[in-house]
Design an enzyme around this catalytic site. Structure first.
Site, PDB file in Angstrom:
ATOM      1  N   SER A  14       0.868  -1.175   0.000  1.00 28.06           N
ATOM      2  CA  SER A  14       0.000   0.000   0.000  1.00 28.06           C
ATOM      3  C   SER A  14       0.899   1.217   0.000  1.00 28.06           C
ATOM      4  O   SER A  14       2.071   1.134   0.382  1.00 28.06           O
ATOM      5  CB  SER A  14      -0.876  -0.002   1.270  1.00 28.06           C
ATOM      6  OG  SER A  14      -1.507   1.253   1.472  1.00 28.06           O
ATOM      7  N   TYR A  39      -1.931  -0.541  10.755  1.00 18.28           N
ATOM      8  CA  TYR A  39      -1.936  -0.947   9.338  1.00 18.28           C
ATOM      9  C   TYR A  39      -0.677  -0.430   8.635  1.00 18.28           C
ATOM     10  O   TYR A  39      -0.018  -1.161   7.887  1.00 18.28           O
ATOM     11  CB  TYR A  39      -3.196  -0.397   8.676  1.00 18.28           C
ATOM     12  CG  TYR A  39      -3.290  -0.633   7.190  1.00 18.28           C
ATOM     13  CD1 TYR A  39      -3.635  -1.882   6.689  1.00 18.28           C
ATOM     14  CD2 TYR A  39      -3.078   0.403   6.285  1.00 18.28           C
ATOM     15  CE1 TYR A  39      -3.750  -2.098   5.323  1.00 18.28           C
ATOM     16  CE2 TYR A  39      -3.184   0.205   4.921  1.00 18.28           C
ATOM     17  CZ  TYR A  39      -3.517  -1.054   4.451  1.00 18.28           C
ATOM     18  OH  TYR A  39      -3.625  -1.266   3.090  1.00 18.28           O
TER      19      TYR A  39
END
Length: 255
Positions: free
Chosen positions: A139, A152
């Site tokens: 990501s 995250y």
């Protein structure tokens, strides 16, 4: 020197988190590229529905990637794996002060440990075969920071670091290891992020989507196909010299 002549005639690819969104797009793309594909995930019905729509060269393996023993048993039962796409992931938001131990551990387990467990299960087979591709779907959160998703973000930074280290271990064996780092992508995960913004701020859904899309200099969301196309290239012989990279698929958000 190992060359692409070691590439199997019909490589076998495993895509984790394959039931929908980015994973499903990657599975469809790799099947179209001529791979046999195993769809790996936890949602049995969705996986079988997708496999049926892709065709005969597609199988299903039901497994929780965060369960080390389940991963070991699942991969032991599969044919040799030539391409592994670690796509399984999960995102949850909370300020650090309200990030519980359980949330922290869950983000690391799904996003980072799952990538490690699956890769560990296949990398020696790739090395011995003299050809392989590992692509980790990280990501932009693995390349920069975002507020309220520290767990995250930490996990995805870990995925990028793992990618770089493993790439060096197997560089001389004909195996490449790379990460693709999508920005906000139009998937169910994005829909949950939008709903969270709406709930916590009272903004409209349209305003919330516009706020997230504005992070992309192209002023749009990434599509699952955008990510699948990058994965397809990294698995090709044309990307044989590309390894240890974290490629941002983000419309210029990260350079």
């Amino acid at each position: 020197m190992t060359t692409s002549t070691n590439r199997p005639a019909t490589p076998h690819a495993v895509v984790t988190g394959a039931a929908g969104g980015i994973g499903a797009a990657i599975a469809r793309q790799l099947s179209a590229d001529g791979y046999t594909v195993t769809l790996l995930g936890r949602t049995t019905v969705a996986l079988h529905d997708l496999a049926g729509s892709i065709g005969a060269d597609c199988r299903v393996a039901v497994c929780d990637v965060a369960d080390s023993e389940a991963v070991r048993e699942t991969f032991a039962a599969l044919p040799p794996v030539h391409v592994l796409v670690n796509n399984a992931g999960q995102a949850e938001s909370a300020p650090v002060s309200r990030t519980t131990d359980e949330l922290w551990e869950r983000m690391l387990a799904v996003n980072l440990s799952g990538t490690f467990f699956c890769t560990r299960a296949v990398v020696e087979g790739m090395r011995h075969a003299g050809w392989g591709r590992v692509v980790n779907v990280a990501s932009t959160a693995g390349q920069r920071g975002y507020a309220y998703v520290a767990a995250y973000t930490a996990a995805k930074h870990g995925v990028v670091g793992f990618t770089r280290s493993l790439a060096l271990e197997v560089a001389s064996a004909g195996v490449t290891v790379n990460a693709v780092c999508p920005g906000y992508t139009d998937t169910d995960m994005l829909a949950r992020s939008v709903a969270n913004i709406v709930e916590k701020t009272g903004r409209s859904e349209a305003d919330a989507r516009a706020q997230l899309a504005a992070l992309n200099p192209q002023r749009r969301f990434i599509t699952p196909h955008d990510v699948a196309a990058a994965v397809s290239w990294l698995c090709s012989d044309g990307a044989a010299s590309i390894t240890g990279q974290a490629i941002s698929v983000s419309g210029g958000e990260v350079m």
